[in-house]
Scaffold this motif. Structure first.
Motif, PDB file in Angstrom:
ATOM      1  N   GLU A 272       0.818  -1.205   0.000  1.00 34.27           N
ATOM      2  CA  GLU A 272       0.000   0.000   0.000  1.00 34.27           C
ATOM      3  C   GLU A 272       0.855   1.260   0.000  1.00 34.27           C
ATOM      4  OE1 GLU A 272      -2.500  -0.412   3.378  1.00 34.27           O
ATOM      5  OE2 GLU A 272      -3.690  -2.060   2.532  1.00 34.27           O
ATOM      6  N   ARG A 273       1.955   1.202   0.736  1.00 33.29           N
ATOM      7  CA  ARG A 273       2.832   2.379   0.809  1.00 33.29           C
ATOM      8  C   ARG A 273       3.549   2.622  -0.516  1.00 33.29           C
ATOM      9  NH1 ARG A 273       4.405   5.312   5.144  1.00 33.29           N
ATOM     10  NH2 ARG A 273       6.340   6.514   4.992  1.00 33.29           N
ATOM     11  N   VAL A 274       4.057   1.555  -1.131  1.00 36.77           N
ATOM     12  CA  VAL A 274       4.771   1.695  -2.398  1.00 36.77           C
ATOM     13  C   VAL A 274       3.821   2.105  -3.516  1.00 36.77           C
ATOM     14  CG1 VAL A 274       6.019   0.404  -4.180  1.00 36.77           C
ATOM     15  CG2 VAL A 274       6.637   0.116  -1.785  1.00 36.77           C
ATOM     16  N   ALA A 275       2.630   1.503  -3.562  1.00 41.92           N
ATOM     17  CA  ALA A 275       1.700   1.736  -4.665  1.00 41.92           C
ATOM     18  C   ALA A 275       0.945   3.053  -4.554  1.00 41.92           C
ATOM     19  CB  ALA A 275       0.706   0.574  -4.755  1.00 41.92           C
ATOM     20  N   SER A 276       0.964   3.704  -3.398  1.00 40.26           N
ATOM     21  CA  SER A 276       0.226   4.956  -3.238  1.00 40.26           C
ATOM     22  C   SER A 276       0.770   6.019  -4.187  1.00 40.26           C
ATOM     23  CB  SER A 276       0.323   5.443  -1.787  1.00 40.26           C
ATOM     24  OG  SER A 276       1.655   5.773  -1.452  1.00 40.26           O
ATOM     25  N   ASP A 277      -0.139   6.836  -4.735  1.00 34.83           N
ATOM     26  CA  ASP A 277       0.259   7.855  -5.712  1.00 34.83           C
ATOM     27  C   ASP A 277       1.259   8.839  -5.126  1.00 34.83           C
ATOM     28  OD1 ASP A 277      -1.403   6.696  -7.562  1.00 34.83           O
ATOM     29  OD2 ASP A 277      -3.112   7.994  -7.078  1.00 34.83           O
ATOM     30  N   SER A 278       1.071   9.213  -3.873  1.00 37.23           N
ATOM     31  CA  SER A 278       1.950  10.207  -3.259  1.00 37.23           C
ATOM     32  C   SER A 278       3.368   9.689  -3.085  1.00 37.23           C
ATOM     33  CB  SER A 278       1.391  10.630  -1.893  1.00 37.23           C
ATOM     34  OG  SER A 278       1.276   9.503  -1.032  1.00 37.23           O
ATOM     35  N   TYR A 279       3.489   8.397  -2.811  1.00 37.00           N
ATOM     36  CA  TYR A 279       4.813   7.825  -2.573  1.00 37.00           C
ATOM     37  C   TYR A 279       5.455   7.333  -3.864  1.00 37.00           C
ATOM     38  CZ  TYR A 279       7.895   6.785   1.307  1.00 37.00           C
ATOM     39  OH  TYR A 279       8.919   6.842   2.217  1.00 37.00           O
ATOM     40  N   TRP A 280       4.661   6.798  -4.784  1.00 37.91           N
ATOM     41  CA  TRP A 280       5.241   6.217  -5.995  1.00 37.91           C
ATOM     42  C   TRP A 280       5.921   7.270  -6.861  1.00 37.91           C
ATOM     43  CZ3 TRP A 280       7.332   2.136  -7.522  1.00 37.91           C
ATOM     44  CH2 TRP A 280       7.603   1.925  -8.878  1.00 37.91           C
ATOM     45  N   GLY A 281       5.448   8.496  -6.842  1.00 40.87           N
ATOM     46  CA  GLY A 281       6.099   9.544  -7.615  1.00 40.87           C
ATOM     47  C   GLY A 281       7.558   9.704  -7.228  1.00 40.87           C
ATOM     48  N   LYS A 282       7.838   9.657  -5.937  1.00 38.32           N
ATOM     49  CA  LYS A 282       9.216   9.784  -5.460  1.00 38.32           C
ATOM     50  C   LYS A 282      10.024   8.539  -5.802  1.00 38.32           C
ATOM     51  CE  LYS A 282       7.693  12.561  -1.497  1.00 38.32           C
ATOM     52  NZ  LYS A 282       7.623  12.650  -0.012  1.00 38.32           N
ATOM     53  N   ILE A 283       9.404   7.356  -5.633  1.00 36.70           N
ATOM     54  CA  ILE A 283      10.124   6.110  -5.892  1.00 36.70           C
ATOM     55  C   ILE A 283      10.458   5.981  -7.374  1.00 36.70           C
ATOM     56  CG2 ILE A 283      10.016   3.598  -5.752  1.00 36.70           C
ATOM     57  CD1 ILE A 283       8.075   3.914  -3.422  1.00 36.70           C
ATOM     58  N   SER A 284       9.485   6.269  -8.259  1.00 32.50           N
ATOM     59  CA  SER A 284       9.730   6.140  -9.698  1.00 32.50           C
ATOM     60  C   SER A 284      10.804   7.116 -10.158  1.00 32.50           C
ATOM     61  CB  SER A 284       8.436   6.367 -10.483  1.00 32.50           C
ATOM     62  OG  SER A 284       7.896   7.661 -10.229  1.00 32.50           O
ATOM     63  N   SER A 285      10.820   8.312  -9.563  1.00 34.95           N
ATOM     64  CA  SER A 285      11.873   9.276  -9.905  1.00 34.95           C
ATOM     65  C   SER A 285      13.236   8.754  -9.478  1.00 34.95           C
ATOM     66  CB  SER A 285      11.595  10.620  -9.230  1.00 34.95           C
ATOM     67  OG  SER A 285      10.409  11.190  -9.722  1.00 34.95           O
TER      68      SER A 285
ATOM     69  N   PRO B 289      -3.527  -3.492 -17.993  1.00 34.18           N
ATOM     70  CA  PRO B 289      -3.443  -2.042 -18.217  1.00 34.18           C
ATOM     71  C   PRO B 289      -2.019  -1.542 -18.431  1.00 34.18           C
ATOM     72  CG  PRO B 289      -3.989  -2.539 -15.932  1.00 34.18           C
ATOM     73  CD  PRO B 289      -4.110  -3.809 -16.687  1.00 34.18           C
ATOM     74  N   ASP B 290      -1.022  -2.306 -18.008  1.00 35.93           N
ATOM     75  CA  ASP B 290       0.369  -1.902 -18.216  1.00 35.93           C
ATOM     76  C   ASP B 290       0.728  -1.859 -19.705  1.00 35.93           C
ATOM     77  OD1 ASP B 290       0.795  -1.621 -15.545  1.00 35.93           O
ATOM     78  OD2 ASP B 290       1.938  -3.472 -15.286  1.00 35.93           O
ATOM     79  N   CYS B 291      -0.044  -2.597 -20.541  1.00 39.11           N
ATOM     80  CA  CYS B 291       0.260  -2.642 -21.974  1.00 39.11           C
ATOM     81  C   CYS B 291       0.144  -1.259 -22.616  1.00 39.11           C
ATOM     82  CB  CYS B 291      -0.669  -3.626 -22.675  1.00 39.11           C
ATOM     83  SG  CYS B 291      -0.466  -5.348 -22.140  1.00 39.11           S
TER      84      CYS B 291
ATOM     85  N   GLU C  29      12.628   8.327 -20.788  1.00 37.84           N
ATOM     86  CA  GLU C  29      12.297   8.944 -19.503  1.00 37.84           C
ATOM     87  C   GLU C  29      10.990   8.396 -18.940  1.00 37.84           C
ATOM     88  OE1 GLU C  29      14.126  11.135 -17.648  1.00 37.84           O
ATOM     89  OE2 GLU C  29      15.700  10.650 -19.091  1.00 37.84           O
ATOM     90  N   GLN C  30      10.280   7.602 -19.736  1.00 40.02           N
ATOM     91  CA  GLN C  30       8.983   7.077 -19.309  1.00 40.02           C
ATOM     92  C   GLN C  30       9.021   5.562 -19.126  1.00 40.02           C
ATOM     93  OE1 GLN C  30       6.449   9.095 -18.532  1.00 40.02           O
ATOM     94  NE2 GLN C  30       7.704  10.881 -19.100  1.00 40.02           N
ATOM     95  N   LEU C  31       9.400   4.836 -20.213  1.00 41.12           N
ATOM     96  CA  LEU C  31       9.437   3.365 -20.196  1.00 41.12           C
ATOM     97  C   LEU C  31       8.204   2.811 -19.486  1.00 41.12           C
ATOM     98  CD1 LEU C  31      13.270   2.776 -19.539  1.00 41.12           C
ATOM     99  CD2 LEU C  31      12.036   2.864 -21.720  1.00 41.12           C
ATOM    100  N   CYS C  32       8.418   1.980 -18.438  1.00 44.97           N
ATOM    101  CA  CYS C  32       7.261   1.423 -17.723  1.00 44.97           C
ATOM    102  C   CYS C  32       7.241   1.897 -16.270  1.00 44.97           C
ATOM    103  CB  CYS C  32       7.283  -0.110 -17.777  1.00 44.97           C
ATOM    104  SG  CYS C  32       5.635  -0.860 -17.959  1.00 44.97           S
ATOM    105  N   TYR C  33       7.777   3.103 -16.030  1.00 45.85           N
ATOM    106  CA  TYR C  33       7.852   3.613 -14.664  1.00 45.85           C
ATOM    107  C   TYR C  33       6.473   3.860 -14.057  1.00 45.85           C
ATOM    108  CZ  TYR C  33      12.790   4.335 -15.786  1.00 45.85           C
ATOM    109  OH  TYR C  33      14.100   4.147 -16.159  1.00 45.85           O
ATOM    110  N   ALA C  34       5.449   4.002 -14.897  1.00 47.02           N
ATOM    111  CA  ALA C  34       4.086   4.200 -14.398  1.00 47.02           C
ATOM    112  C   ALA C  34       3.316   2.896 -14.301  1.00 47.02           C
ATOM    113  CB  ALA C  34       3.339   5.185 -15.301  1.00 47.02           C
ATOM    114  N   CYS C  35       3.979   1.781 -14.626  1.00 40.70           N
ATOM    115  CA  CYS C  35       3.307   0.472 -14.656  1.00 40.70           C
ATOM    116  C   CYS C  35       3.211  -0.151 -13.264  1.00 40.70           C
ATOM    117  CB  CYS C  35       4.057  -0.486 -15.575  1.00 40.70           C
ATOM    118  SG  CYS C  35       4.148   0.043 -17.297  1.00 40.70           S
ATOM    119  N   ASP C  36       2.172  -0.963 -13.084  1.00 44.25           N
ATOM    120  CA  ASP C  36       2.065  -1.747 -11.854  1.00 44.25           C
ATOM    121  C   ASP C  36       3.185  -2.778 -11.759  1.00 44.25           C
ATOM    122  OD1 ASP C  36      -0.156  -0.357 -11.056  1.00 44.25           O
ATOM    123  OD2 ASP C  36      -1.603  -1.889 -11.683  1.00 44.25           O
ATOM    124  N   SER C  37       3.674  -3.249 -12.920  1.00 41.26           N
ATOM    125  CA  SER C  37       4.773  -4.214 -12.916  1.00 41.26           C
ATOM    126  C   SER C  37       6.036  -3.594 -12.334  1.00 41.26           C
ATOM    127  CB  SER C  37       5.049  -4.710 -14.334  1.00 41.26           C
ATOM    128  OG  SER C  37       5.490  -3.651 -15.174  1.00 41.26           O
TER     129      SER C  37
END
Length: 285
Positions: free
Chosen positions: A124-137, A202-204, A212-220
């Motif tokens: 839940e912490r990793v997948a949250s929108d507020s936290y994932w932005g920092k992690i993906s960056s 949906p990751d497809c 700069e994008q790749l699959c950084y927004a993917c659930d995978s």
């Protein structure tokens, strides 16, 4: 008395040495956080525990050398709390990393990762929108995907060669599209649309050849980060369990030695309590 103090001193020196792998584990997780895991808050409990054991061991060592009862009592109390916290941290680490893992795909050496395989506080912490932005960056800044490029005798690897690679969870989840999407390999981080229908995943539609994008927004990608965290925490937890067992043994021996010191301070022969000495001896004719 001197033997007991020497024993306590040696035991405290051992606990000081035992704090080094715990502190090292926290520092290792910190280095992982700066490269692949990208969750910097996770290493701090280990660092705090390691530093606490170091400080407490030094206090116990000083107490044994100078026969300072206050320091010895403080050492036993704080060491008990440290052991309790370490046990709690080990249980917590195993609970939050209990579920999830990679799935094997036909004709692929690497594993694929799916967010639905994970659940609980960490997911839940990793997948949250507020936290994932920092992690993906953080994952993007680590340049992990850019380092995937590989050549054989100066020639870029083919698709068949790539399919036989054992990718890290983050590389598999973030640097390429899911296999079920049917993308065609061009190079490690460039994949073209196939002629068939895409899967319902949906990751497809989230995959992009933009580096700069790749699959950084993917659930995978989120699942790959979770799998990397699980692997890192399990490695550190094995060290923590070994250290915890040794600390408990050392604590028991140190407590017994401390009790022996108190008995000697009270001029009590071994095996004879003070109340026994206070009783009048039996009358003999």
């Amino acid at each position: 008395m001197r033997t007991s103090n020497h024993l306590i001193g040696v035991l405290n020196f051992l606990t000081f040495l035992l704090s080094i792998p715990i502190l090292g584990g926290g520092i290792w997780l910190s280095s992982r956080a700066n490269s692949t895991d990208c969750l910097r808050f996770l290493q701090w409990p280990l660092i705090v525990i390691g530093v606490s054991i170091m400080v407490v061991s030094l206090a116990g060592f000083a107490g044994a050398c100078y026969r300072n009862t206050f320091l010895m009592r403080l050492y036993l109390l704080v060491m008990f709390l440290v052991i309790a916290v370490l046990i709690g941290f080990i249980i917590f680490a195993y609970v939050v990393t209990d579920k999830g893992g990679g799935r094997r795909i036909t004709n692929r050496a690497y594993l694929e990762y799916y967010l639905e395989d994970y659940s609980g506080w960490l997911e839940e912490r990793v997948a949250s929108d507020s936290y994932w932005g920092k992690i993906s960056s953080c994952v993007r800044d680590s340049k992990l995907c850019a380092k995937m490029g590989k050549t054989i005798n100066g020639v870029p690897e083919t698709a068949d060669m790539f399919y036989l690679r054992r990718l890290s969870p983050v590389q598999s989840g973030c640097c390429k599209p899911p296999t079920e999407c049917g993308y065609i390999y061009q190079n490690e981080t460039v994949w073209n649309l196939g002629s068939g229908l895409m899967a319902a995943n949906p990751d497809c539609t989230k995959w992009s050849n933009d580096q700069e994008q790749l699959c950084y927004a993917c659930d995978s990608c989120k699942a790959g980060v979770l799998a990397s965290l699980k692997k890192s925490w399990r490695k550190v937890s094995v060290i923590n369990i070994v250290v915890m067992i040794i600390l408990v043994i050392v604590y028991i021996i140190a407590y017994a030695a401390y009790r022996n010191n108190r008995r000697m301070d009270n001029d009590e022969p071994y095996g004879e309590a003070r109340m026994t000495k206070a009783q009048p001896s039996a009358f003999h004719l």
